[in-house]
Structure formats: structure tokens, C-alpha cells
Write a protein that holds these residues in place. Structure first.
Motif, mmCIF file in Angstrom:
data_model
loop_
_atom_site.group_PDB
_atom_site.id
_atom_site.type_symbol
_atom_site.label_atom_id
_atom_site.label_comp_id
_atom_site.label_asym_id
_atom_site.label_seq_id
_atom_site.Cartn_x
_atom_site.Cartn_y
_atom_site.Cartn_z
ATOM 1 N N SER A 28 72.248 25.776 13.093
ATOM 2 C CA SER A 28 73.118 25.047 12.810
ATOM 3 C C SER A 28 72.590 23.664 12.921
ATOM 4 N N ASN A 29 73.213 22.646 12.108
ATOM 5 C CA ASN A 29 72.576 21.224 12.208
ATOM 6 C C ASN A 29 72.540 20.892 13.856
ATOM 7 N N ASP A 30 73.534 21.007 14.429
ATOM 8 C CA ASP A 30 73.589 20.429 15.765
ATOM 9 C C ASP A 30 72.619 20.983 16.656
ATOM 10 N N VAL A 31 72.215 22.223 16.783
ATOM 11 C CA VAL A 31 71.162 22.756 17.431
ATOM 12 C C VAL A 31 69.772 22.498 16.870
ATOM 13 N N ARG A 32 69.807 22.402 15.620
ATOM 14 C CA ARG A 32 68.744 22.063 14.980
ATOM 15 C C ARG A 32 68.130 20.488 15.348
ATOM 16 N N GLU A 33 69.120 19.552 15.184
ATOM 17 C CA GLU A 33 68.845 18.226 15.692
ATOM 18 C C GLU A 33 68.107 18.129 17.155
ATOM 19 N N ARG A 34 68.946 18.719 17.924
ATOM 20 C CA ARG A 34 68.533 18.931 19.380
ATOM 21 C C ARG A 34 67.275 19.506 19.491
ATOM 22 N N CYS A 35 66.894 20.433 18.942
ATOM 23 C CA CYS A 35 65.600 21.111 19.104
ATOM 24 C C CYS A 35 64.527 20.411 18.673
ATOM 25 N N LYS A 36 64.606 19.685 17.448
ATOM 26 C CA LYS A 36 63.724 19.129 16.654
ATOM 27 C C LYS A 36 63.057 17.492 17.307
ATOM 28 N N TRP A 37 63.961 16.804 17.797
ATOM 29 C CA TRP A 37 63.319 15.504 18.324
ATOM 30 C C TRP A 37 63.095 15.550 20.085
ATOM 31 N N PRO A 38 62.230 14.843 20.035
ATOM 32 C CA PRO A 38 61.567 14.725 21.614
ATOM 33 C C PRO A 38 62.696 14.063 22.443
ATOM 34 N N LYS A 39 62.745 14.466 23.802
ATOM 35 C CA LYS A 39 63.684 13.775 24.750
ATOM 36 C C LYS A 39 63.190 12.554 25.121
ATOM 37 N N ARG A 40 61.932 12.548 25.514
ATOM 38 C CA ARG A 40 61.366 11.222 26.037
ATOM 39 C C ARG A 40 60.195 10.666 25.246
ATOM 40 N N LEU A 41 59.889 9.568 24.770
ATOM 41 C CA LEU A 41 58.964 8.867 24.118
ATOM 42 C C LEU A 41 58.586 7.731 25.101
ATOM 43 N N LEU A 42 57.411 8.070 25.505
ATOM 44 C CA LEU A 42 56.811 6.926 26.430
ATOM 45 C C LEU A 42 55.673 6.258 25.972
ATOM 46 N N THR A 43 55.790 4.914 26.035
ATOM 47 C CA THR A 43 54.562 3.982 25.668
ATOM 48 C C THR A 43 54.083 2.991 26.690
ATOM 49 N N VAL A 44 52.954 2.779 27.269
ATOM 50 C CA VAL A 44 52.770 2.108 28.345
ATOM 51 C C VAL A 44 51.523 1.281 28.059
ATOM 52 N N SER A 45 51.301 0.038 28.559
ATOM 53 C CA SER A 45 49.863 -0.762 28.188
ATOM 54 C C SER A 45 49.398 -0.416 29.566
ATOM 55 N N ILE A 46 47.975 -0.429 29.504
ATOM 56 C CA ILE A 46 47.191 0.201 30.513
ATOM 57 C C ILE A 46 45.880 -1.049 30.687
ATOM 58 N N PRO A 47 46.139 -1.908 31.323
ATOM 59 C CA PRO A 47 45.036 -3.014 31.516
ATOM 60 C C PRO A 47 44.115 -2.454 32.691
ATOM 61 N N ILE A 48 42.805 -2.531 32.429
ATOM 62 C CA ILE A 48 41.778 -2.008 33.138
ATOM 63 C C ILE A 48 40.472 -3.135 33.036
ATOM 64 N N LYS A 49 39.865 -3.235 34.131
ATOM 65 C CA LYS A 49 38.728 -4.079 34.256
ATOM 66 C C LYS A 49 37.522 -3.555 33.774
ATOM 67 N N LEU A 50 36.586 -3.791 33.128
ATOM 68 C CA LEU A 50 35.603 -3.154 32.385
ATOM 69 C C LEU A 50 34.293 -3.537 33.375
ATOM 70 N N ASP A 51 33.558 -2.817 33.269
ATOM 71 C CA ASP A 51 32.164 -3.260 34.095
ATOM 72 C C ASP A 51 31.571 -4.269 33.577
ATOM 73 N N SER A 52 31.962 -5.059 32.800
ATOM 74 C CA SER A 52 31.365 -6.149 32.193
ATOM 75 C C SER A 52 32.195 -7.479 33.175
ATOM 76 N N GLY A 53 33.171 -7.100 33.565
ATOM 77 C CA GLY A 53 34.131 -7.961 34.186
ATOM 78 C C GLY A 53 35.184 -8.358 33.443
ATOM 79 N N GLU A 54 35.281 -8.111 32.309
ATOM 80 C CA GLU A 54 36.643 -8.529 31.372
ATOM 81 C C GLU A 54 37.666 -7.646 31.407
ATOM 82 N N THR A 55 39.017 -8.061 31.103
ATOM 83 C CA THR A 55 40.076 -6.900 31.343
ATOM 84 C C THR A 55 40.248 -6.621 29.970
ATOM 85 N N HIS A 56 40.585 -5.390 29.903
ATOM 86 C CA HIS A 56 40.824 -4.982 28.421
ATOM 87 C C HIS A 56 42.244 -4.074 28.542
#
Length: 420
Positions: A28-56
Motif C-alpha cells: 500500500s502507498n502509506d507503507v511503501r512511502e515509509r519503507c522507501k525514504w530514510p529516517k535520518r539524513l545527516l551532513t556535517v562539515s569536518i574541519p581538520i588540520k593537515l600536516d602542512s599546517g593549513e586547515t581543510h
């Protein structure tokens, strides 16, 4: 909006497989929609210091597809082409895989868009620790349990374990799997995915009435999964006549010495210069005659352009999504290739991850023999279920495997109901 957010060819492929299966199941469409789409979509920025000293600043992702059947389970990959859509597709496939195998998990996947081959150990550690700290509110043994994937390994899991445990104030081994054994990892975990691929491929040989001692195999990919798949196949008596990795491809009809090739790779960093086999175009290697073809590298390598030219008797999908829907249609019409679909074929990794999680909860370690014996039993049971369902319904193996997994999730969704 949903389609734009996950605009990636791999996600479109996974969604197309889901839609076909949902149509077959008559969801059924209601169960189909709930099964198909992800519950959580997480995107994060990750600043790290490289060996060169710069931040990327890098970008990291985590997709938790479903939590209805338990905590989500799935790998973390470091790869330059990683994006949210690819991670969402892999999380979806992991969801059906866990349900098919009867594991009390939903599907998850994570990734960081980076090239780990160009990064120092210190840079990788900084990246891992910052990514883990960004994910702390969303992970845990009863919420989200990560594992190694492309570009990550047991050491990466050890760093993740350390960050989470330091935050908790005590050791929490169950927050990740694929850890070093002396940090309460599991014996047999490193070889699990490749072992499971080889185990099912040999069962398929029996179904096709082929003798393992006279059988040949070609393996695309010589990373963790491809190496252990090839190694285990050779231990079953199967001759490995073709192998490739990112550096090139080798072909030798008389068989390739895997131990010698591994020594060569470890000392030189490539396989293409290996002297005891002929080099071959990687695309041409896929269509050489063999009994078992194991795509164990990346997605979408079996396409409408080469599916008609395959000369294997068994296609054992060790990678996630190696065969496109267009290629599936060609293979189904040919009806001369025994397909072991990816959500079944490569389920050995997540199954032994489940064993590791259980061992962590029990604070009890199993031997490698116990782990692999339990793995073989569970893989054989799922294999037989898929084949029986395919015969009963007169449908292809992929549709059968997806149907069993998706139906399990759909039933749980219906039983739990919809929170208003």
C-alpha cells in the motif's frame, strides 16, 4: 524535493529496485512511502588540520534508513566520490540485507568525501575523531553501530571507539564493529564478507552441478573483500584465472598464485607489474569465460553494454550494486546465469558484525571456528530461502531476495503503526 536531495545515480538505481519490488509485493502507498525514504539524513562539515599546517574542511554523511527493527548497522567509507545520495542508496540496501538475514538491525551507511590514499595517518586520525564527535548525538550500541567499509579499517574503528568511550566515561565496545580483536573485536570479521561470497558461490556450483575442482573464477577487486573471496574460493579448489584492482588487471588461464600476488602487491603497491600472469584490459577481463564472476569493487560495472557478453555461469555480487537494472533485464532474459544478488552475497560482513555486537553485549569472545560456522549456517539458510521463494513465485533471484527483505520491514512498519 526528496529526489533532488538524493540526486545520485546509485540512489536512483536502489530506488528503482525498491519500486519494482514494492509493485510485486503490492505494498500500500502509506507503507511503501515509509519503507522507501530514510529516517535520518545527516551532513556535517569536518574541519581538520593537515600536516602542512593549513586547515581543510571536508564533508561527512550518515544516513539511517530505518530504526523500526533495531539500531541501524552499516559501514563508514572514506572515498572522494562519496555524497549523500550514494550513502542513502547503500543504507537502503543494508536495510533489506539485515532484514533478509534476520538480523535485528536497520540499514545505515556513512562516508566522508576524501581520498585516504593521499592522507597521512595523523590526518586520517584527526578526520576520524572529528567525524565521530560530530556524530555523537546520533550513534551508540542501541542507535547506530558503524563498521569498516571502503577506505576505512580496524584502526579507524579503534579511533571511533576511543572518542565515543571517552565521551561516555567508560569503554563501550558495542558502538562499532570491525575493531581490532584486542579491543573486543571478533575473530573472523576481516575475512567475513569474502568468505561468505565464496561459500555461497560454491553452493551455487552445486546447484549448477559443477565440480569445484574443475571450476574457474574471475575476481574484480583485490581489496579486503576481493582478496578473501579469491583466497577462500581457491581453498575450495577453484582456480582463480583473473584478478583486477585499481592499478590494472591480470589474466592467466592456468591459475594465479594468490600468495605470490599478495606479496608482490604488498612490496610494489600494484598488481599490474606481477610477472607470472598476462595483463588484460579490466573491462575485457569481465567478459572472459569462467564459471564464477565476482565483481568485488565498485557499483554499476555490469551494464547494458557488457551484460550480453558475460561468459560466466555464476555471477556472485560481492560489491554493492554492481549490476544496473538495464543489465538485470538482459541477464534475466538470457536465463543462463545463476545470480547471487548483492544483498545476499555480501551479507557475511554484516552478519559477523552482528556476532561481534552480540559478543560485546555478552562480554564473551567466540573462536574464529565458531564465528565462521555460525556464519555458514546463516548464509546457507538465507540462500535456500531466496532460491525457494524464487522457484515458488517464478521470479528472478534479485527480486526474490529484495522481496523477502522488504516484506519483513513492511510487516514491522504495519505492526508498530504510525506515531501521530
Amino acid at each position: 524535493m526528496r529526489e533532488e536531495l538524493l540526486n545520485n545515480p546509485v540512489f536512483h538505481m536502489a530506488a528503482e529496485q525498491f519500486d519494482r519490488t514494492a509493485d510485486f509485493l503490492g505494498l500500500s502507498n502509506d507503507v511503501r512511502e515509509r519503507c522507501k525514504w530514510p529516517k535520518r539524513l545527516l551532513t556535517v562539515s569536518i574541519p581538520i588540520k593537515l600536516d602542512s599546517g593549513e586547515t581543510h574542511v571536508l564533508f561527512g554523511y550518515r544516513v539511517q534508513h530505518q530504526l523500526s527493527r533495531g539500531p541501524v548497522k552499516g559501514g563508514l567509507r572514506f572515498h572522494p566520490n562519496t555524497d549523500l545520495g550514494e550513502v542513502a542508496a547503500l543504507a537502503m540496501w543494508m536495510n533489506w540485507k539485515c532484514a533478509l538475514m534476520g538480523l535485528p538491525f536497520g540499514g545505515g551507511k556513512g562516508g566522508v568525501a576524501c581520498d585516504p590514499r593521499t592522507m597521512s595517518v595523523k590526518e586520517l586520525e584527526n578526520l576520524t575523531r572529528r567525524y565521530t564527535s560530530e556524530m555523537l548525538p546520533f550513534i551508540g550500541p542501541e542507535t547506530d553501530v558503524m563498521a569498516p567499509d571502503m577506505g576505512t579499517n580496524a584502526q579507524v574503528m579503534a579511533w571511533m571507539l576511543d572518542v565515543y568511550s571517552a565521551h561516555a566515561g567508560h569503554l563501550v565496545p558495542g558502538v562499532v564493529t570491525g575493531k581490532p580483536v584486542n579491543l573486543q573485536g571478533s575473530e573472523g570479521r576481516e575475512a567475513a564478507t569474502g568468505h561468505g561470497v565464496a561459500f555461497l558461490a560454491t553452493r551455487a556450483l552445486s546447484k549448477c552441478q559443477l565440480d569445484p575442482d574443475k571450476a574457474t573464477a574471475i575476481v574484480q577487486g583485490f581489496g579486503n573483500v576481493g582478496y578473501y573471496a579469491a583466497l577462500t574460493l581457491s581453498r575450495f579448489g577453484i582456480k582463480i584465472i583473473g584478478i583486477s584492482d585499481v592499478t590494472g588487471a591480470l589474466y592467466h588461464p592456468e591459475g594465479i598464485d594468490l600468495a605470490a600476488l599478495k606479496r608482490h602487491l604488498d612490496s610494489t603497491g600494484d598488481i599490474k607489474s606481477y610477472p607470472d600472469a598476462d595483463t588484460i584490459d579490466p573491462d575485457a577481463m569481465l567478459v572472459q569465460e569462467c564459471d564464477i564472476l565476482v565483481p568485488a569493487a565498485v557499483d554499476r560495472v555490469i551494464t547494458e553494454h557488457n551484460a550480453a557478453d558475460l561468459k560466466c555461469k555464476i555471477l556472485a555480487e560481492a560489491a554493492n550494486g554492481p549490476t544496473t537494472p538495464e543489465a538485470d533485464a538482459i541477464i534475466e532474459k538470457r536465463d543462463d546465469i545463476f545470480l547471487i544478488p548483492d544483498i545476499l552475497c555480501n551479507a557475511g560482513g554484516v552478519t559477523v558484525s552482528y556476532f561481534e555486537w552480540v559478543q560485546n553485549i555478552q562480554r564473551f569472545q567466540w573462536s574464529e571456528q565458531e564465528v565462521l560456522s555460525k556464519l555458514d549456517t546463516m548464509m546457507a539458510k538465507a540462500f535456500d530461502r531466496v532460491l525457494a521463494f524464487a522457484r515458488y513465485k517464478k521470479i528472478p533471484h534479485r527480486l526474490a531476495a529484495l522481496s523477502l527483505g522488504i516484506q519483513e520491514v513492511a510487516e514491522v512498519k504495519q505492526q508498530r503503526g504510525l506515531f501521530p
